[in-house]
Design an enzyme around this catalytic site. Structure first.
Site, short mmCIF file in Angstrom:
data_model
loop_
_atom_site.label_atom_id
_atom_site.label_comp_id
_atom_site.label_asym_id
_atom_site.label_seq_id
_atom_site.Cartn_x
_atom_site.Cartn_y
_atom_site.Cartn_z
N ASP A 16 31.39 45.43 45.25
CA ASP A 16 31.23 45.20 43.80
C ASP A 16 32.54 45.37 43.03
OD1 ASP A 16 28.36 45.04 44.29
OD2 ASP A 16 28.41 47.23 44.40
N LYS A 19 35.42 40.67 43.57
CA LYS A 19 36.09 39.71 44.46
C LYS A 19 35.83 38.27 44.04
CE LYS A 19 33.94 41.50 48.04
NZ LYS A 19 33.35 42.69 47.42
#
Length: 427
Positions: A16, A19
């Site tokens: 999380d 990306k």
């Protein structure tokens, strides 16, 4: 990035980190965007034209004109979830034609519908370790892969494919029924699965290793995209609270069939603080109002599951470890804007044990390890108007210099907000 190179983007914490946004931003500079691990347990959120979509299996380069997208051998694919994702993608942007620019490895493994049921059964049974899985059947697919009991994407063209799948479904259903689990209709999930497999056949399923290496030999460039993050790696993460695949740079090589000699840049994504979902060690976790403030302000809820994420201060020993095992060449720092307005910001520099200190978190810290924090001056700025690194507040610049010194790598990019364009190139 140079010709004949594959660059890699991966998370350095517990997932999380943002990306998807970074990959969406830079993928236009590449010929191919390739996913190397994981399955529909991933959730990469991308904002475009004021709308947000979460990609699970599809590489984040899908929106880029002229960029080819590859789902590699190291992944596991749930055809039902994949079908829904494709249909949602087309609703989100009607101009997209994923059938034309998405290639899937024949050697990637299927996630069968009973695998999700097995995940639920194991999470709820006292006979198994509960780790907080997303219940997407990922571990079952990888475990059956290792046991050599699974079916692969290329098998769907074989005349006995349905027979082989039905054998596994029947076996799993008997096991679950014997365990006392309340089950859906086997016929309905069987039909849904085979209909999704027929949908999958409209895509180009091929030997992606040959395709990718041929592309590199022709001077084309590849951006490899990982799901989850380094501290969730099956070998190097905080076991057993990890994912079931290799999430590191070496996993990109094995998951796509690319030699390590052909790796260029390795971009590591990290937040200015830490979060994780599910169970497992989290030494810097915050249980007070500050943790809740960061969760709310940073919208720290799973993009795939909606689960609230655990929040805590930045863990430098863990980050240093992730940088080391991946050979990160550039750090991409996200969510520093979330900490804006705080008078001071904490960073864990090391851990204190009864017999001394430890500098590096290799995912094996004892439960009584005490994080030692360094407090730095906080920053306060309207990040929506910052367009250049020179405009950043002095306190944030000092924070970035501190991280670069500690990690011994440059911060190449700084995210300044959730929007696609809200990212600064620092170097």
């Amino acid at each position: 990035m140079k010709n004949n190179d594959m660059d890699i983007v991966l998370g350095l914490q517990w997932g999380d980190e943002g990306k998807g946004k970074f990959i969406d931003l830079i993928s236009e500079n590449y010929d191919i965007a390739a996913r190397f691990n994981g399955g529909s347990n991933a959730g990469h959120s991308i904002e475009r034209n004021g709308k947000r979509i979460t990609l699970k299996m599809i590489p984040s380069g899908i929106f880029m004109q002229g960029v080819q997208n590859v789902i590699g051998t190291g992944t596991v694919l749930d055809p039902v979830s994949f079908k829904n994702e494709i249909l949602n993608l087309k609703k989100f942007d009607e101009t997209l034609e994923p059938e034309k620019n998405l290639i899937i490895s024949k050697k990637a493994h299927f996630v069968l519908p009973t695998y999700k049921l097995l995940d639920v059964f194991m999470e709820e049974s006292p006979a198994y370790t509960t780790i907080g899985t997303t219940k997407n059947g990922i571990a079952q697919a990888y475990s059956n892969k290792i046991l050599r009991q699974n079916v692969r994407i290329g098998d769907m063209y074989l005349p006995d494919f349905q027979e082989r799948v039905n054998h596994i479904l029947d076996r799993d259903f008997k096991f679950l029924a014997d365990g006392g689990m309340e089950l859906p209709s086997l016929d309905s999930i069987r039909q849904e699965f085979f209909e999704a497999v027929e949908f999958l056949k409209q895509f180009n399923c091929t030997e992606t290793e040959l395709h990718l290496n041929k592309a590199l030999s022709e001077g084309k460039t590849i951006l490899a995209e990982g799901s989850q993050a380094a501290l969730l790696d099956i070998d190097h993460g905080t076991y057993p609270y990890v994912t079931s695949s290799s999430t590191t740079a070496s996993g990109a090589c094995s998951g796509l069939g690319i030699s390590p000699k052909k790796i260029g840049e390795i971009y590591g994504i990290a937040k200015a603080y830490c979060t994780r979902v599910g169970n497992g060690i989290f030494p810097t976790e915050l249980f007070d109002e500050m943790g809740e403030e960061i969760r709310t302000k940073g919208n720290e809820f799973g993009s795939n599951t909606g689960r609230p994420r655990r929040t805590g201060w930045l863990d430098l020993p863990a980050l240093r470890y992730a940088v080391m095992i991946n050979g990160v060449t550039q750090l991409v720092l996200t969510k520093a804007d979330v900490l804006s307005g705080l008078k001071s910001v904490a960073v864990c520099t090391h851990y204190e044990l009864e017999d001394g200190t430890i500098e590096t978190n290799a995912g094996t810290l004892p439960e009584n390890a005490k994080p030692i924090f360094k407090w730095l001056d906080g920053w306060d700025a309207d990040f929506s108007v910052i367009k250049a690194p020179s405009e950043l507040p002095k306190e944030l610049k000092d924070f970035l210099v501190f991280l670069e010194t500690e990690l011994e790598i440059p911060i190449g990019y700084l995210s300044t907000g959730p929007g696609r364009e809200q990212i600064l190139k620092m170097k």
